[in-house]
Design an enzyme around this catalytic site. Structure first.
Site, PDB file in Angstrom:
ATOM      1  N   GLY A 198       0.837  -1.198   0.000  1.00 12.54           N
ATOM      2  CA  GLY A 198       0.000   0.000   0.000  1.00 12.54           C
ATOM      3  C   GLY A 198       0.872   1.248   0.000  1.00 12.54           C
ATOM      4  N   HIS A 215       4.489   5.407  20.219  1.00  9.23           N
ATOM      5  CA  HIS A 215       4.233   6.073  18.926  1.00  9.23           C
ATOM      6  C   HIS A 215       2.739   6.393  18.822  1.00  9.23           C
ATOM      7  CE1 HIS A 215       4.525   7.055  14.723  1.00  9.23           C
ATOM      8  NE2 HIS A 215       3.850   5.990  14.310  1.00  9.23           N
TER       9      HIS A 215
END
Ligand code: APR
Length: 314
Positions: free
Chosen positions: A11, A177
Site C-alpha cells: 500500500g 508512537h
C-alpha cells in the site's frame, strides 16, 4: 549490499518504502507482497520503470500472497494492515491489525528464519511486542519504526521555527508512537550543538513539540488516510543503517529490559542500528518530569498490549 529485503503490504507506506530502498540500492532484491491481487505486482513494475531514470540496479518484484518468493530475506518490513482515517487514533486499529500482523509474521518467518523484522503497522509498539512474543524472536531482531518518523517530524517542526535546514537539527522523540504517548525531548534538541531552548521562546518550542505530537493526525485529516512519504523514508533510513552496518542512533521501538525503568514492553528509545539489528539501547539520563512522561507512556502502551491477551493472539 544486503541480498534481499521483503516488504509485506504494498500500500502507500510499503510501496514508498520499497521505492526509497530501491533508489538507494539497499538490496539486490526487494520483494513486495500484498494480499490484494495485482497490487504488489503493479507497484513493483511502476518502481522498476524508474530504474533507468534513477539509475539503480535493485530488482523489485511484486507477488500476491506468495510467501515462497520471500525466502531467505535478510530483512522483513511489515506494513500490512489498515491505516487510520480522520478522527481515528493509531490505537483504534488494534482489532484488525493484530490478526493481520500475527499471521503475516508467522508466514514470513517460515521462509526467512534469520530475518530482522521492522514493524510499521499500527499501533506500532503493540505490533512490535506482538511480533516479539508470538514469533519468539530475540530482542535485537524486532525493531518498531515510529520514533525515527516522529523525530524527523520533530526536526522539521524545529527547523521551521528556527528557519534553518532540518539537517542541522539534532532531536529525538522517545516513548510510545501515539499522539498522546510520544515524548519529543526538547531538552536534548540542538541546532549545531546549541540547545534549541536557547534559541526559541517557550511558546515556539512548545508549539514545535505539539505539532510533532499531532503530526500524523494532521496529515490524516488533510489526506483522508495516514501519511506515507515520511514513514516510507524513515523506514528506509532505519533499514539502511542495518544493511550498511552504519551504527546510526535512531529512536526505535524495541524490547526494554530495565532500560528507562521499564521491562517486558516495546517502546521508542534511541538505539544503535547495525548488521545485527538493534545492537545497543542508549540509556539517556532523563530528568524527573521526562521520566514521569515515559512511565505514563509505558502505562498506555501496556494497556494496549493487554488487548493482545484478550484477543488471545499471544
Ligand atoms: N497480507 C498482506 N497484505 C495485506 C494483508 C495481509 N494479510 N492485509 C492487508 N494487506 C495490505 C492491503 O491490501 C494494503 O495494500 O496492506 C496494505 C496496506 O496499505 P494501505 O491501506 O495503503 O495502508 P498504509 O497507508 O500503507 O498503512 C499501512 O502502516 O503507518 C501504518 O497506520 C498505518 O497500519 C497502517 C500501515
Amino acid at each position: 549490499m544486503s541480498n534481499k529485503i521483503t516488504v509485506i503490504g504494498a500500500g502507500n507506506v510499503g510501496a514508498t518504502c520499497a521505492d526509497v530502498m530501491a533508489s538507494r540500492e539497499l538490496a539486490a532484491d526487494i520483494v513486495l507482497l500484498d494480499i490484494k491481487e495485482g497490487m504488489a505486482e503493479g507497484k513493483a513494475m511502476d518502481i522498476m520503470q524508474t530504474s533507468s531514470l534513477r539509475e539503480f540496479d535493485t530488482r523489485v518484484t511484486g507477488v500476491t500472497g506468495d510467501y515462497q518468493a520471500t525466502e531467505n530475506s535478510d530483512i522483513v518490513v511489515i506494513t500490512s494492515g489498515i491505516p487510520r482515517k480522520p478522527g481515528m487514533t493509531r490505537e483504534d486499529l488494534i482489532g484488525t491489525n493484530a490478526n493481520i500482523v500475527k499471521s503475516v509474521a508467522d508466514s514470513v518467518l517460515k521462509y526467512s528464519p534469520n530475518a530482522i523484522f521492522v514493524i510499521i503497522s499500527n499501533p506500532m509498539d503493540t505490533m512490535t511486542y506482538l511480533t516479539l512474543k508470538s514469533c519468539g524472536l530475540p530482542a535485537n531482531r524486532v525493531i518498531g519504526m515510529g520514533g525515527t518518523l516522529d523525530s524527523a517530524r520533530f526536526k522539521y517542526s524545529l527547523s521551521k521555527a528556527l528557519n534553518v535546514p532540518s539537517t542541522e537539527i539534532q532531536a529525538f522523540v522517545i516513548g510510545g508512537h501515539g499522539d498522546t504517548t510520544m515524548i519529543p525531548l526538547i531538552r536534548f534538541a540542538t541546532y549545531n550543538g546549541i540547545p534549541v531552548s536557547e534559541l526559541l521562546s517557550k511558546e515556539l518550542s512548545d508549539k514545535a513539540v505539539a505539532d510533532t505530537m499531532v503530526g500524523g493526525a494532521t496529515l490524516t485529516k488533510l489526506l483522508g488516510t495516514s501519511a506515507w512519504y515520511a514513514p516510507g523514508a524513515a523506514c528506509a533510513s532505519l533499514v539502511e543503517s542495518v544493511v550498511r552496518d552504519q551504527k546510526k542512533v535512531l529512536p526505535c521501538s524495541v524490547l526494554l529490559n530495565g532500560e528507562y525503568g521499564q521491562k517486558d514492553i516495546a517502546m521508542g528509545v534511541p538505539v544503535v542500528l547495525g548488521k545485527n539489528g538493534c545492537e545497543k539501547i542508549i540509556d539517556y539520563k532523563l530528568n524527573g518530569a521526562e521520566q514521569d512522561l515515559f512511565n505514563k507512556s509505558a502505562e498506555a502502551v501496556r494497556g494496549m498490549n493487554s488487548v493482545l491477551h484478550e484477543m488471545k493472539v499471544i
